[in-house]
Structures are given as C-alpha cells and as structure tokens.
Scaffold this motif. Structure first.
Motif, PDB file in Angstrom:
ATOM      1  N   SER A 147       0.808  -1.231   0.000  1.00 36.45           N
ATOM      2  CA  SER A 147       0.000   0.000   0.000  1.00 36.45           C
ATOM      3  C   SER A 147       0.834   1.271   0.000  1.00 36.45           C
ATOM      4  O   SER A 147       0.305   2.369   0.154  1.00 36.45           O
ATOM      5  N   LEU A 148       2.156   1.146  -0.146  1.00 37.74           N
ATOM      6  CA  LEU A 148       3.026   2.316  -0.252  1.00 37.74           C
ATOM      7  C   LEU A 148       3.275   2.632  -1.722  1.00 37.74           C
ATOM      8  O   LEU A 148       3.559   1.739  -2.515  1.00 37.74           O
TER       9      LEU A 148
ATOM     10  N   TRP B  57       5.782  10.456  -1.045  1.00 40.29           N
ATOM     11  CA  TRP B  57       5.350   9.130  -0.600  1.00 40.29           C
ATOM     12  C   TRP B  57       3.902   9.190  -0.107  1.00 40.29           C
ATOM     13  O   TRP B  57       3.517  10.133   0.582  1.00 40.29           O
TER      14      TRP B  57
ATOM     15  N   PHE C  30       0.512   6.600   1.411  1.00 43.56           N
ATOM     16  CA  PHE C  30       0.047   5.297   1.890  1.00 43.56           C
ATOM     17  C   PHE C  30      -1.453   5.231   1.640  1.00 43.56           C
ATOM     18  O   PHE C  30      -2.212   6.115   2.058  1.00 43.56           O
TER      19      PHE C  30
ATOM     20  N   TYR D 224      -5.092   3.270   2.030  1.00 43.03           N
ATOM     21  CA  TYR D 224      -5.712   2.313   2.962  1.00 43.03           C
ATOM     22  C   TYR D 224      -7.223   2.513   3.008  1.00 43.03           C
ATOM     23  O   TYR D 224      -7.762   3.501   2.499  1.00 43.03           O
TER      24      TYR D 224
ATOM     25  N   LEU E 155       3.374  10.468   3.452  1.00 44.25           N
ATOM     26  CA  LEU E 155       4.436  10.004   4.357  1.00 44.25           C
ATOM     27  C   LEU E 155       5.730  10.797   4.175  1.00 44.25           C
ATOM     28  O   LEU E 155       6.772  10.426   4.706  1.00 44.25           O
TER      29      LEU E 155
ATOM     30  N   ARG F  80       9.292   3.183   4.025  1.00 43.62           N
ATOM     31  CA  ARG F  80       8.826   1.813   4.277  1.00 43.62           C
ATOM     32  C   ARG F  80       8.600   1.564   5.771  1.00 43.62           C
ATOM     33  O   ARG F  80       7.672   0.837   6.148  1.00 43.62           O
TER      34      ARG F  80
ATOM     35  N   ARG G  90       5.324   3.107   6.468  1.00 43.88           N
ATOM     36  CA  ARG G  90       4.266   2.236   5.956  1.00 43.88           C
ATOM     37  C   ARG G  90       3.973   1.102   6.929  1.00 43.88           C
ATOM     38  O   ARG G  90       2.799   0.807   7.233  1.00 43.88           O
TER      39      ARG G  90
ATOM     40  N   CYS H 257       2.018   2.339   9.775  1.00 45.48           N
ATOM     41  CA  CYS H 257       0.623   2.570   9.391  1.00 45.48           C
ATOM     42  C   CYS H 257      -0.174   1.270   9.371  1.00 45.48           C
ATOM     43  O   CYS H 257      -1.337   1.215   9.785  1.00 45.48           O
ATOM     44  N   ARG H 258       0.454   0.219   8.897  1.00 43.50           N
ATOM     45  CA  ARG H 258      -0.218  -1.083   8.847  1.00 43.50           C
ATOM     46  C   ARG H 258      -0.519  -1.598  10.257  1.00 43.50           C
ATOM     47  O   ARG H 258      -1.564  -2.215  10.507  1.00 43.50           O
TER      48      ARG H 258
END
Length: 401
Positions: free
Chosen positions: A31-32, A44, A46, A48, A62, A74, A77, A80-81
């Motif tokens: 999702s990045l 960058w 993200f 979702y 980001l 990364r 990311r 965020c996940r």
C-alpha cells in the motif's frame, strides 16, 4: 502479508527534479506508493481503507523524497499497517506524531511549567528554585527535549553544583540535593498533568548527588549577640542589612517576612505588624505586637523609606540577602559560623530560658500549631506576645554597651 518492495533509489534519482511524462503513481508494495509530478517532484503516500472494502480508500502523505528516504518511507508504511491492525486511523495517528514532535517539551519548558502552575502558589522559595534552575540546569539541559535527556546528562549538572565549576564557584553538595528534589517534584507534576513524561531522575536520591542539609542547633552566645547588636547600632553594616538584622533580632521573624514587608502591614495605632499569608511560610497570617520602645526608630525608618513602600527601602533578591547574612559571622570574627536564621533560634531559646510558655514562643516565630489546638484555638495571644517581646527587649538593652 509481507510487502514486496519494488522501487529503488536508482530509479527515483533518475526522475527527481526533471520533466516527467510517465505514470503519476507507482506502487512500491504493501500500500506504499510514490506520486510523481510532471516536474519530477516525488512524494510518498500510503493508501488504505478503514472498515473493509465497502469503504472508500484514503490517502495519507508520508513525506517527500529524498528528504524521506525509501527506508524511512517503508518504516512509516509498516507503522501505518500496525495502526490499521489495531483499528486506528493512520492519518490521525501521524498528525498526533507531528504535533508531538513539533511541540516537544524541553527541560526548561517542563521546569518552568511547574514553577508557574504550582510552585508560585505553593512554594515560598519559588524565586530560589527559579534561580537555581537558571544557574545550574538551563544553560546545559534547558534546550533539550525532556524525554530525550539521559541520566548522565542530569548527573553532570548535579556534579557541577556539588564540586563547583573550575574553582570559579565553591562546591555546594546541599544545593545539589535541593536542585534534585525540586527537579523531581517538577517532573512528577508534569507527568500528573500529562504535560510531559520523563522518569530519568526518579531513582536518584539526595545522597546520590550531594548531601542533606544538617539540622541546625546554632544559638548565638551572649558575647556574639552583643557584638551583632552593637555593630548594628554603630552602622558597621550597610544600612539595609543593619535594619534587617535589627528587625530579625527584635521579632525573631523569618528573613523573607522582613525582606518582603511593606508599610501597609504595620499598624502603629493598633501596635501590630501583620505578615500577610503570601509572605508567610505557613500560608497563615502572622500577627506580632510592635514593642513601644522601638516606635520612634520605626517611624524614622518609615519617613526615610515610605516612598519605596518597602520597610527596608528596596526589594533585594533572597540570594543576595542570604549570601550577605552568611558572611556576617566572619565580618565579626566569630569562631563558629551562624546565619540570619539562627537569630530566630536565639530568640526562641532565650525566651524559653526566662520562662515564656512554648506556645507563645511558637506564635511569635510564626510556626503552625499542630493538633487540636491548631484547629480550634485561633487566639493570637497578643497580650502574652507583647509581654514576651518586652522582656526580650530588656535582655537586648542589657547586652548593649
């Protein structure tokens, strides 16, 4: 599912800052993605969803490349996940992180917060705390974010106080302990109010950085008291300090009660000096009778100092007064050190020796009365205190040449 990374620094550097006509969004994995403008600016993002596929997708920035590297993007990311897995919105969480980073509380911010929000109302020696922080902590730790300071950094400051700085200032182990205690109280207050959080000095004790102040039992001898009284009378000291010392001797008051005293506190018609709560260590009114024998001297002093409003003619800093008071014993060539506070103990001891009741002595000193008597008995014992001070002045007169 583990994200498969696709982008490389080599690719991004080739298009950075140059005219670009390719895909505007290129996925990196998990999702990045990067968004690339026609002028070659790279950011960058993200992507979702909150609440499953039936909800609309959201995007959160980001950072920009190369300020935010591939590795950093990364890592963001992945964070965020994690937030998504916990049901938290990455947009909201990232904004909170930015606010926290932008408004990082420094050591000075935290200590000043305690001084302003708590100590000003609840500590009579707030000026002393502020002066100690300004001298010993702010120049070395003040600008650093509180949460990032380390114990060795704090210990360096305490060691500097304890040992002195390159022989420019004498070591002060007691002061080191005082600064530690005040700092610990300040940081605890900040935590309770959720202003800032740090436990960095919580496990330090006074003996780790200095030493506790010894309990004092110093009482001036008759010869020493005779020396002080006569040097005051003959003007040996500076006028401000001569007047201060004389009032300390007569009333057994605390130094700050006289240092801060204004003429509005002195009622010559009723013959009473009322120390307001704000100047009292116990935060209670202290009412002392004014001996008639010192009326002429006080009224002369008032004529001279009335314009300033202060009984002593000006407001000096507590540190300056303390420093001068601590050197008087040397000026008089006394063998054993004594301080201005020991004049209170001397009055209390002499009055007890001549039979003045302990509770009257306590009232004169402005001490809090413990137990039931302190709660229900609100008498000021003005007559008894008047008698006690008259007897004390008789002793002083005998000691004068």
């Amino acid at each position: 599912m583990v994200a498969v990374n696709k982008l490389s620094d080599t690719f991004l550097r080739k298009i950075l800052g140059k005219p670009y006509i390719g895909k505007s969004v290129i996925a990196d994995g998990g999702s990045l993605s990067v968004r690339i403008s026609k002028k070659g600016f790279i950011g960058w993002v993200f992507r979702y969803r909150l609440g499953g596929r039936e909800t609309n997708p959201k995007w959160v920035s980001l950072g920009k490349y190369p300020e935010t590297s591939i590795k950093q993007a990364r890592a963001k990311r992945d964070q965020c996940r994690k937030w998504l897995d916990n049901g938290e919105d990455p947009t909201v969480e990232l904004s909170l992180v930015k606010v926290k980073r932008k408004e990082a509380v420094t050591v000075k911010d935290a200590l000043e917060y305690w001084l302003v929000e708590y100590a000003t109302e609840n500590r009579k020696n707030v000026d002393k705390h502020r002066a100690q922080f300004s001298r010993h902590l702010y120049p070395y730790l003040g600008k650093y974010p509180l949460e990032k300071t380390t114990k060795p950094q704090w210990l360096e400051c305490f060691d500097r106080i304890k040992k002195g700085i390159s022989n420019e200032r004498k070591g002060a182990p007691v002061a080191a302990g005082q600064v530690l205690q005040a700092s610990k109280q300040a940081l605890l207050f900040c935590r309770k109010r959720e202003y800032a959080k740090s436990y960095v000095i919580d496990d330090l004790s006074i003996t780790d950085v200095g030493r506790k102040q010894n309990k004092r039992d110093r009482v001036l001898t008759e010869i020493e008291l005779h020396d002080v009284i006569n040097q005051v009378k003959c003007g040996y000291f500076k006028e401000y300090y001569s007047n201060l010392v004389w009032l300390l001797i007569v009333f057994g008051a605390r130094t700050q009660e006289i240092r801060l005293s204004t003429w509005t506190e002195w009622d010559f018609n009723k013959g009473l000096w009322t120390v307001p709560k704000v100047n009292s260590k116990t935060s209670e009114l202290i009412i002392r009778p004014i001996p008639k024998s010192i009326y002429p001297w006080l009224k002369t002093l008032k004529e001279k100092n009335q314009k300033s409003g202060y009984v002593l003619g000006e407001l000096k800093r507590s540190e300056a007064v303390s420093a001068y008071g601590s050197s008087i014993w040397q000026k008089l060539n006394h063998e054993t050190k004594w301080t201005l506070h020991d004049l209170r103990r001397t009055l209390a001891t002499r009055l007890s020796d001549i039979g003045i009741a302990p509770h009257i002595v306590e009232h004169l000193l402005g001490h809090s009365i413990n137990g039931v008597a302190g709660i229900y008995n609100r008498s000021q014992y003005i007559n008894e205190k008047t008698v006690a001070l008259e007897k004390w002045l008789n002793i002083i007169c005998i000691l004068e040449d």
